[in-house]
Design a protein around this motif. Structure first.
Motif, PDB file in Angstrom:
ATOM      1  N   LEU A 125       0.830  -1.208   0.000  1.00 45.65           N
ATOM      2  CA  LEU A 125       0.000   0.000   0.000  1.00 45.65           C
ATOM      3  C   LEU A 125       0.863   1.256   0.000  1.00 45.65           C
ATOM      4  O   LEU A 125       0.548   2.236  -0.673  1.00 45.65           O
ATOM      5  N   PHE A 126       1.955   1.228   0.755  1.00 48.82           N
ATOM      6  CA  PHE A 126       2.851   2.382   0.780  1.00 48.82           C
ATOM      7  C   PHE A 126       3.485   2.607  -0.590  1.00 48.82           C
ATOM      8  O   PHE A 126       3.549   3.743  -1.073  1.00 48.82           O
ATOM      9  N   PHE A 127       3.964   1.528  -1.223  1.00 46.84           N
ATOM     10  CA  PHE A 127       4.624   1.668  -2.523  1.00 46.84           C
ATOM     11  C   PHE A 127       3.665   2.187  -3.592  1.00 46.84           C
ATOM     12  O   PHE A 127       4.091   2.841  -4.540  1.00 46.84           O
ATOM     13  N   ARG A 128       2.379   1.903  -3.442  1.00 45.32           N
ATOM     14  CA  ARG A 128       1.400   2.397  -4.412  1.00 45.32           C
ATOM     15  C   ARG A 128       1.259   3.911  -4.353  1.00 45.32           C
ATOM     16  O   ARG A 128       0.935   4.539  -5.349  1.00 45.32           O
ATOM     17  N   GLN A 129       1.464   4.509  -3.183  1.00 42.58           N
ATOM     18  CA  GLN A 129       1.226   5.942  -3.032  1.00 42.58           C
ATOM     19  C   GLN A 129       2.497   6.771  -2.893  1.00 42.58           C
ATOM     20  O   GLN A 129       2.424   7.985  -2.819  1.00 42.58           O
ATOM     21  N   VAL A 130       3.674   6.133  -2.844  1.00 41.63           N
ATOM     22  CA  VAL A 130       4.913   6.897  -2.667  1.00 41.63           C
ATOM     23  C   VAL A 130       5.220   7.710  -3.927  1.00 41.63           C
ATOM     24  O   VAL A 130       4.995   7.259  -5.051  1.00 41.63           O
ATOM     25  N   ASN A 131       5.681   8.923  -3.704  1.00 39.22           N
ATOM     26  CA  ASN A 131       6.064   9.814  -4.798  1.00 39.22           C
ATOM     27  C   ASN A 131       7.485  10.287  -4.520  1.00 39.22           C
ATOM     28  O   ASN A 131       7.710  11.035  -3.560  1.00 39.22           O
ATOM     29  N   VAL A 132       8.430   9.879  -5.362  1.00 46.00           N
ATOM     30  CA  VAL A 132       9.832  10.193  -5.098  1.00 46.00           C
ATOM     31  C   VAL A 132      10.115  11.684  -5.138  1.00 46.00           C
ATOM     32  O   VAL A 132      11.057  12.156  -4.502  1.00 46.00           O
ATOM     33  N   SER A 133       9.300  12.437  -5.847  1.00 45.75           N
ATOM     34  CA  SER A 133       9.536  13.891  -5.913  1.00 45.75           C
ATOM     35  C   SER A 133       9.198  14.586  -4.598  1.00 45.75           C
ATOM     36  O   SER A 133       9.548  15.749  -4.411  1.00 45.75           O
ATOM     37  N   ASP A 134       8.553  13.879  -3.677  1.00 46.77           N
ATOM     38  CA  ASP A 134       8.265  14.448  -2.356  1.00 46.77           C
ATOM     39  C   ASP A 134       9.483  14.425  -1.440  1.00 46.77           C
ATOM     40  O   ASP A 134       9.456  15.009  -0.360  1.00 46.77           O
ATOM     41  N   TYR A 135      10.547  13.771  -1.861  1.00 46.12           N
ATOM     42  CA  TYR A 135      11.734  13.608  -1.017  1.00 46.12           C
ATOM     43  C   TYR A 135      12.857  14.511  -1.509  1.00 46.12           C
ATOM     44  O   TYR A 135      13.106  14.628  -2.702  1.00 46.12           O
ATOM     45  N   ASP A 136      13.545  15.106  -0.536  1.00 45.39           N
ATOM     46  CA  ASP A 136      14.667  15.985  -0.851  1.00 45.39           C
ATOM     47  C   ASP A 136      16.005  15.273  -0.743  1.00 45.39           C
ATOM     48  O   ASP A 136      17.010  15.777  -1.247  1.00 45.39           O
ATOM     49  N   HIS A 137      16.029  14.140  -0.078  1.00 44.17           N
ATOM     50  CA  HIS A 137      17.291  13.437   0.132  1.00 44.17           C
ATOM     51  C   HIS A 137      17.095  11.940  -0.076  1.00 44.17           C
ATOM     52  O   HIS A 137      16.099  11.369   0.361  1.00 44.17           O
TER      53      HIS A 137
END
Length: 151
Positions: free
Chosen positions: A32-44
């Motif tokens: 469920l987490f992998f379905r909603q993760v967006n890499v552009s939300d992370y700075d590092h």
């Protein structure tokens, strides 16, 4: 010894059932987490990795230790079989074979839990690698884009 004899299967399979529940719970949570993760939300990169690998240790631990729980049940089952043979002072090959066969079901249960747990762990680790690659590609794209805008 009678308590161990009567509750061994229940104890071993209860522990394996709890382990299966934990592994299933965290596998579903990660999917469920992998379905909603967006890499552009992370700075590092490391912050992304921390979030991506959260709870994977539990799945790996179940996969690595379930065979040992089953093996412990088998060893105790064999111990009970030999103890019963020693106390009856008779050698009945049928009784020995039945006791050993019943003892081995604990190992089979542990292996049956370990295999899908390790498969799920490896599949989830592949998803982690894909998300990390997406992060690197996104970061490189932003660096290139900002370099072109400065020119």
């Amino acid at each position: 010894m009678d308590i161990l004899k009567h509750y061994l299967d229940f104890s071993v399979f209860s522990i394996l059932g709890l382990m299966a529940f934990i592994a299933t719970w965290f596998i579903i949570e990660r999917l469920l987490f992998f379905r909603q993760v967006n890499v552009s939300d992370y700075d590092h990169f490391d912050l992304l990795t921390i979030d991506l690998t959260k709870n994977l240790t539990y799945i790996s631990t179940v996969g690595a230790n379930a065979p040992y729980v089953g093996l412990l049940g088998t060893v105790l089952g064999i111990l009970i079989t030999f103890f019963d043979l020693g106390t009856t002072k008779t050698i009945d090959t049928g009784q020995i074979m039945v006791g050993l066969a019943l003892a081995l079901k604990a190992t089979a249960g542990g292996i049956a839990l370990a295999i899908p747990s390790i498969i799920a762990y490896n599949a989830l680790m592949r998803k982690v690698e894909v998300q990390q690659a997406k992060f690197r590609a996104h970061r490189d794209f932003l660096v290139e884009k900002s370099a072109h805008e400065k020119v």
